[in-house]
Design a protein around this motif. Sequence first.
Motif, mmCIF file in Angstrom:
data_model
loop_
_atom_site.group_PDB
_atom_site.id
_atom_site.type_symbol
_atom_site.label_atom_id
_atom_site.label_comp_id
_atom_site.label_asym_id
_atom_site.label_seq_id
_atom_site.Cartn_x
_atom_site.Cartn_y
_atom_site.Cartn_z
ATOM 1 N N ALA A 144 0.820 -1.323 0.179
ATOM 2 C CA ALA A 144 -0.135 -0.018 0.094
ATOM 3 C C ALA A 144 0.784 1.290 0.013
ATOM 4 N N ILE A 145 0.393 2.319 -0.435
ATOM 5 C CA ILE A 145 0.822 3.677 -0.595
ATOM 6 C C ILE A 145 0.058 4.533 0.301
ATOM 7 N N GLN A 146 0.457 5.187 1.416
ATOM 8 C CA GLN A 146 -0.423 5.770 2.194
ATOM 9 C C GLN A 146 -0.096 7.166 1.983
ATOM 10 N N GLU A 147 -0.986 8.338 2.089
ATOM 11 C CA GLU A 147 -0.831 9.761 2.138
ATOM 12 C C GLU A 147 -1.599 10.101 3.460
ATOM 13 N N ILE A 148 -1.038 10.767 4.001
ATOM 14 C CA ILE A 148 -1.451 11.122 5.490
ATOM 15 C C ILE A 148 -1.388 12.720 5.927
ATOM 16 N N TYR A 149 -2.436 13.452 6.061
ATOM 17 C CA TYR A 149 -2.614 14.813 6.493
ATOM 18 C C TYR A 149 -2.913 14.838 7.846
ATOM 19 N N VAL A 221 -11.539 16.446 13.841
ATOM 20 C CA VAL A 221 -10.728 15.714 12.803
ATOM 21 C C VAL A 221 -9.215 15.889 13.133
ATOM 22 N N ILE A 222 -8.587 14.770 13.350
ATOM 23 C CA ILE A 222 -7.305 14.765 13.619
ATOM 24 C C ILE A 222 -6.300 14.201 12.379
ATOM 25 N N GLU A 223 -6.927 13.379 11.223
ATOM 26 C CA GLU A 223 -6.251 13.012 10.351
ATOM 27 C C GLU A 223 -6.922 12.812 9.171
ATOM 28 N N TYR A 224 -6.623 12.883 8.104
ATOM 29 C CA TYR A 224 -7.212 12.575 6.884
ATOM 30 C C TYR A 224 -6.096 11.778 6.235
ATOM 31 N N SER A 225 -6.568 10.638 5.796
ATOM 32 C CA SER A 225 -5.270 9.609 4.983
ATOM 33 C C SER A 225 -6.045 8.971 3.731
ATOM 34 N N LYS A 226 -5.408 8.633 2.867
ATOM 35 C CA LYS A 226 -5.703 7.922 1.498
ATOM 36 C C LYS A 226 -4.824 6.801 1.578
ATOM 37 N N SER A 227 -5.408 5.372 1.360
ATOM 38 C CA SER A 227 -4.434 4.492 1.230
ATOM 39 C C SER A 227 -4.601 3.603 -0.023
ATOM 40 N N TYR A 228 -3.684 3.694 -0.776
ATOM 41 C CA TYR A 228 -3.753 2.874 -2.209
ATOM 42 C C TYR A 228 -3.353 1.574 -1.996
ATOM 43 N N THR A 229 -4.201 0.414 -1.880
ATOM 44 C CA THR A 229 -4.036 -0.922 -1.596
ATOM 45 C C THR A 229 -3.968 -1.804 -2.625
ATOM 46 N N ARG A 230 -3.038 -2.681 -2.889
ATOM 47 C CA ARG A 230 -3.207 -3.831 -3.698
ATOM 48 C C ARG A 230 -4.247 -4.801 -3.593
ATOM 49 N N GLY A 231 -5.285 -4.743 -4.598
ATOM 50 C CA GLY A 231 -6.695 -5.892 -4.270
ATOM 51 C C GLY A 231 -6.308 -7.047 -4.228
ATOM 52 N N ASP A 232 -4.922 -7.623 -4.976
ATOM 53 C CA ASP A 232 -4.706 -9.113 -4.648
ATOM 54 C C ASP A 232 -4.235 -9.438 -3.523
ATOM 55 N N LYS A 233 -3.998 -8.611 -2.797
ATOM 56 C CA LYS A 233 -3.341 -8.792 -1.337
ATOM 57 C C LYS A 233 -4.209 -8.415 -0.347
ATOM 58 N N CYS A 234 -5.394 -7.994 -0.614
ATOM 59 C CA CYS A 234 -6.275 -7.414 0.599
ATOM 60 C C CYS A 234 -7.783 -7.685 0.218
ATOM 61 N N ASN A 235 -8.366 -8.051 1.329
ATOM 62 C CA ASN A 235 -9.827 -8.258 1.328
ATOM 63 C C ASN A 235 -10.315 -7.541 2.615
ATOM 64 N N PHE A 236 -11.546 -7.239 2.479
ATOM 65 C CA PHE A 236 -12.350 -6.485 3.684
ATOM 66 C C PHE A 236 -13.742 -7.050 3.983
ATOM 67 N N THR A 237 -14.009 -6.728 5.264
ATOM 68 C CA THR A 237 -15.389 -7.205 5.746
ATOM 69 C C THR A 237 -16.298 -5.931 6.034
ATOM 70 N N VAL A 238 -17.617 -6.076 6.197
ATOM 71 C CA VAL A 238 -18.216 -4.905 6.612
ATOM 72 C C VAL A 238 -19.304 -5.617 7.433
ATOM 73 N N HIS A 239 -19.394 -5.083 8.671
ATOM 74 C CA HIS A 239 -20.558 -5.481 9.615
ATOM 75 C C HIS A 239 -21.667 -4.550 9.670
ATOM 76 N N PHE A 240 -22.859 -5.189 9.374
ATOM 77 C CA PHE A 240 -24.137 -4.295 9.463
ATOM 78 C C PHE A 240 -24.893 -4.763 10.778
ATOM 79 N N HIS A 241 -25.284 -3.496 11.406
ATOM 80 C CA HIS A 241 -25.961 -3.875 12.718
ATOM 81 C C HIS A 241 -26.711 -2.502 13.059
ATOM 82 N N LYS A 242 -27.748 -2.519 13.987
ATOM 83 C CA LYS A 242 -28.618 -1.707 14.266
ATOM 84 C C LYS A 242 -28.068 -0.900 15.376
#
Length: 242
Positions: A144-149, A221-242
């Motif tokens: 990943a390439i990270q850009e942090i402000y 707001v203490i930080e804003y970041s952009k992460s350009y992450t390889r799709g072949d090396k990463c997956n993610f999950t999302v949890h839905f709840h009330k």
Amino acid sequence: MAKPAEVSYNAPIYLQLREVVRSKIEDGEYAPGTAIPSENLLASTYGINRLTVRSAIDALVNEGLLKRVQGKGVYVVAQIERDLEVLGGFTQTMNAKNVETRRKILSKGQRRAGEKYGAIFGIEPDEMLYFIRRLDYADEEPIAIQEIYIPYNLVPKMEGIDLSVFSMYEIYKFYGINPVRAWQTLDLVQLTQSDARLININKDQTVFLFGCTTYDDHNRVIEYSKSYTRGDKCNFTVHFHK
């Protein structure tokens, strides 16, 4: 050597030096995340031998106030009791998965906020941000390439902190800044050829772009970041709840 108030004049020299260094940490002269003077410099300054200096430093390392980093020096580590279980950065996330991480700083420095980042941070466009661009590795592979402000005045002495040694979340802990929530977006983008090379992919491949706005417990707001992450090396999950 000046006699520290906490130690008897007859105390061993290494204990006297230990308390001198401790005082400089407590007074902020040696700031969290920065390197203390070298053993040679401390020995020369106080007219003692390096073995005595090393004994004093070792004592503070064992207490957790200092941290040795091979090939770089000895760094100040603040003692902060903060619970960051819910919200973590790249290093925390990878460590939880027993993945070895490291960071390479590509560029860093100050820049004007401008209209875009001024609106994100709620500051004037002419106010300054600290900008970091880095390459993140997992098990020695760039992913990943990270850009942090960060608002420039948020972290004192940012220029003196070795960003290849300490993560941003460790630095926030040093200064009692408590990240508690974040707003994250996800997109698919393509990189320039030079950036694609940095993470060992073809420029025609798409990568995940994670945008993240992080807030502290004062709703700043203490930080804003952009992460350009390889799709072949990463997956993610999302949890839905009330």
